[in-house]
Design an enzyme around this catalytic site. Structure first.
Site, PDB file in Angstrom:
ATOM      1  N   GLN A 112       0.836  -1.199   0.000  1.00 24.88           N
ATOM      2  CA  GLN A 112       0.000   0.000   0.000  1.00 24.88           C
ATOM      3  C   GLN A 112       0.873   1.252   0.000  1.00 24.88           C
ATOM      4  OE1 GLN A 112      -2.132  -2.143   3.523  1.00 24.88           O
ATOM      5  NE2 GLN A 112      -3.224  -0.241   3.152  1.00 24.88           N
ATOM      6  N   ASN A 113       2.174   1.076   0.185  1.00 25.94           N
ATOM      7  CA  ASN A 113       3.059   2.229   0.339  1.00 25.94           C
ATOM      8  C   ASN A 113       3.457   2.808  -1.012  1.00 25.94           C
ATOM      9  OD1 ASN A 113       2.892   1.631   3.015  1.00 25.94           O
ATOM     10  ND2 ASN A 113       4.871   0.609   3.132  1.00 25.94           N
ATOM     11  N   HIS A 130      -0.994   1.371  -4.644  1.00 24.04           N
ATOM     12  CA  HIS A 130      -1.360   2.791  -4.682  1.00 24.04           C
ATOM     13  C   HIS A 130      -0.383   3.604  -5.509  1.00 24.04           C
ATOM     14  CE1 HIS A 130      -3.732   2.133  -0.685  1.00 24.04           C
ATOM     15  NE2 HIS A 130      -4.398   1.708  -1.747  1.00 24.04           N
ATOM     16  N   CYS A 138       0.659  11.425 -16.816  1.00 23.81           N
ATOM     17  CA  CYS A 138      -0.249  12.442 -17.320  1.00 23.81           C
ATOM     18  C   CYS A 138      -1.582  12.340 -16.588  1.00 23.81           C
ATOM     19  CB  CYS A 138      -0.444  12.279 -18.816  1.00 23.81           C
ATOM     20  SG  CYS A 138      -1.504  13.575 -19.512  1.00 23.81           S
ATOM     21  N   CYS A 143      -4.435  10.154 -22.577  1.00 25.00           N
ATOM     22  CA  CYS A 143      -3.078  10.407 -23.073  1.00 25.00           C
ATOM     23  C   CYS A 143      -2.289   9.096 -23.144  1.00 25.00           C
ATOM     24  CB  CYS A 143      -2.372  11.392 -22.158  1.00 25.00           C
ATOM     25  SG  CYS A 143      -0.745  11.881 -22.736  1.00 25.00           S
ATOM     26  N   CYS A 163       0.387  15.974 -24.533  1.00 27.49           N
ATOM     27  CA  CYS A 163      -0.979  16.489 -24.752  1.00 27.49           C
ATOM     28  C   CYS A 163      -1.223  17.852 -24.104  1.00 27.49           C
ATOM     29  CB  CYS A 163      -2.016  15.487 -24.245  1.00 27.49           C
ATOM     30  SG  CYS A 163      -2.151  15.419 -22.450  1.00 27.49           S
ATOM     31  N   GLY A 200       2.532  -4.380   9.110  1.00 29.17           N
ATOM     32  CA  GLY A 200       2.444  -2.931   9.287  1.00 29.17           C
ATOM     33  C   GLY A 200       1.189  -2.314   8.727  1.00 29.17           C
ATOM     34  N   ASN A 226       2.120  -6.576  13.343  1.00 24.79           N
ATOM     35  CA  ASN A 226       1.788  -5.160  13.505  1.00 24.79           C
ATOM     36  C   ASN A 226       2.147  -4.716  14.920  1.00 24.79           C
ATOM     37  OD1 ASN A 226       0.923  -2.752  12.392  1.00 24.79           O
ATOM     38  ND2 ASN A 226      -1.249  -3.110  12.834  1.00 24.79           N
ATOM     39  N   ALA A 245       8.130  -4.137  13.123  1.00 30.15           N
ATOM     40  CA  ALA A 245       8.380  -4.939  11.924  1.00 30.15           C
ATOM     41  C   ALA A 245       9.872  -5.137  11.674  1.00 30.15           C
ATOM     42  CB  ALA A 245       7.730  -4.270  10.710  1.00 30.15           C
TER      43      ALA A 245
HETATM   44 ZN    ZN Z   1      -0.636  13.783 -21.627  1.00 31.03          ZN
END
Ligand code: ZN
Length: 255
Positions: A112-113, A130, A138, A143, A163, A200, A226, A245
């Site tokens: 997720q980092n 993520h 862009c 694009c 673009c 974590g 955790n 961790a």
């Molecule tokens: Zn673009």
């Protein structure tokens, strides 16, 4: 706090089973807790960047559409932090474990980092759920420009060379769905998984809560590492290991 830590004897038992070498499809999920020892802040949750006083609005797609430079003013300093940070013992233990896995074992690291530290530690099969602060893409969905590595801290939104639309950090904003290829890779890995280790990240909210359910459905042994206990406890985690961790992964996965 100390009474919550997993005992050394328990850790040795877990270490023996984790290192048995008979796992066919290992899936790791990491969250912000793995990067705390690298000096990086968490974004959500208590004390997280987006919940501090003065943050009247979390960075989302609407902010980018309305005021792309505002998005950059929030993320450029974070890009600077990510560049300056170094992988810690937890990132390195995961990379070393992947490097010496037995032949025939698949290994998928879902994170997720957005700090890029797993790749810098040497992990190879990484799915950045993520995206990454260290890439730019862009802002126009139409694009053809591909995301590219970009370590610059832009004060204003740069324009796309192809673009002319504003560029944006290659990360998933609050109200955006996971990138399609990342979500597909995660689902595929979970379908085949026989060992699932979350590190974590809270065990009780998405995506960990959904992923552990998928791993459990596939018949996997499921563990959570955790600092703080799950509240309430998610029934699909077999084992909850409490502590830092960077310490625990060195013990559990180290040679
Ligand atoms: Zn673009």
């Amino acid at each position: 706090m100390s009474d919550l830590l997993t005992s050394d004897a328990e850790l040795q038992e877990l270490r023996t089973r984790l290192q048995a070498g008979s796992w066919r499809h290992v899936v790791i999920l990491t969250g912000a807790g793995i990067s705390v020892a690298s000096g990086l802040p968490t974004y959500r949750g208590p004390g997280g960047l987006w919940t501090r006083p003065g943050m009247e609005e979390v960075p989302n797609a609407a902010m980018f559409a309305r005021e792309p430079s505002r998005l950059w003013s929030l993320f450029s300093p974070l890009r600077g932090h990510a560049r300056a940070a170094n992988p810690n013992a937890a990132h390195l233990a995961l990379a070393a474990w992947e490097a010496r896995r037995p032949e025939g074992q698949s290994f998928t690291l879902l994170t997720q980092n957005v700090d890029g530290l797993h790749l810098r530690a040497g992990s190879r099969d990484v799915v950045e759920l993520h995206g990454s602060l260290l890439r730019t893409r862009c802002g126009s969905p139409d694009c053809t420009l591909s995301a590219f590595e970009d370590l610059s801290e832009h004060a204003q939104a740069p324009a796309c060379g192809r673009c002319g639309q504003p560029l944006r950090p290659d990360i998933t904003l609050f109200d955006e769905p996971l990138p399609v290829d990342a979500e597909w890779a995660a689902k595929k890995a979970l379908r085949e998984c026989d060992l699932f280790l979350a590190i974590g990240t809270s065990g009780t909210v998405a995506p960990a809560a959904n992923f552990v359910r998928g791993a459990r459905y596939a018949g996997a042994w499921t563990l959570l590492v955790n600092l703080t206990p799950m509240q309430p406890r998610h029934p699909d985690f077999d084992v909850e290991i409490l502590g830092r961790a960077e310490h625990l992964l060195s013990v559990l996965l180290g040679e």
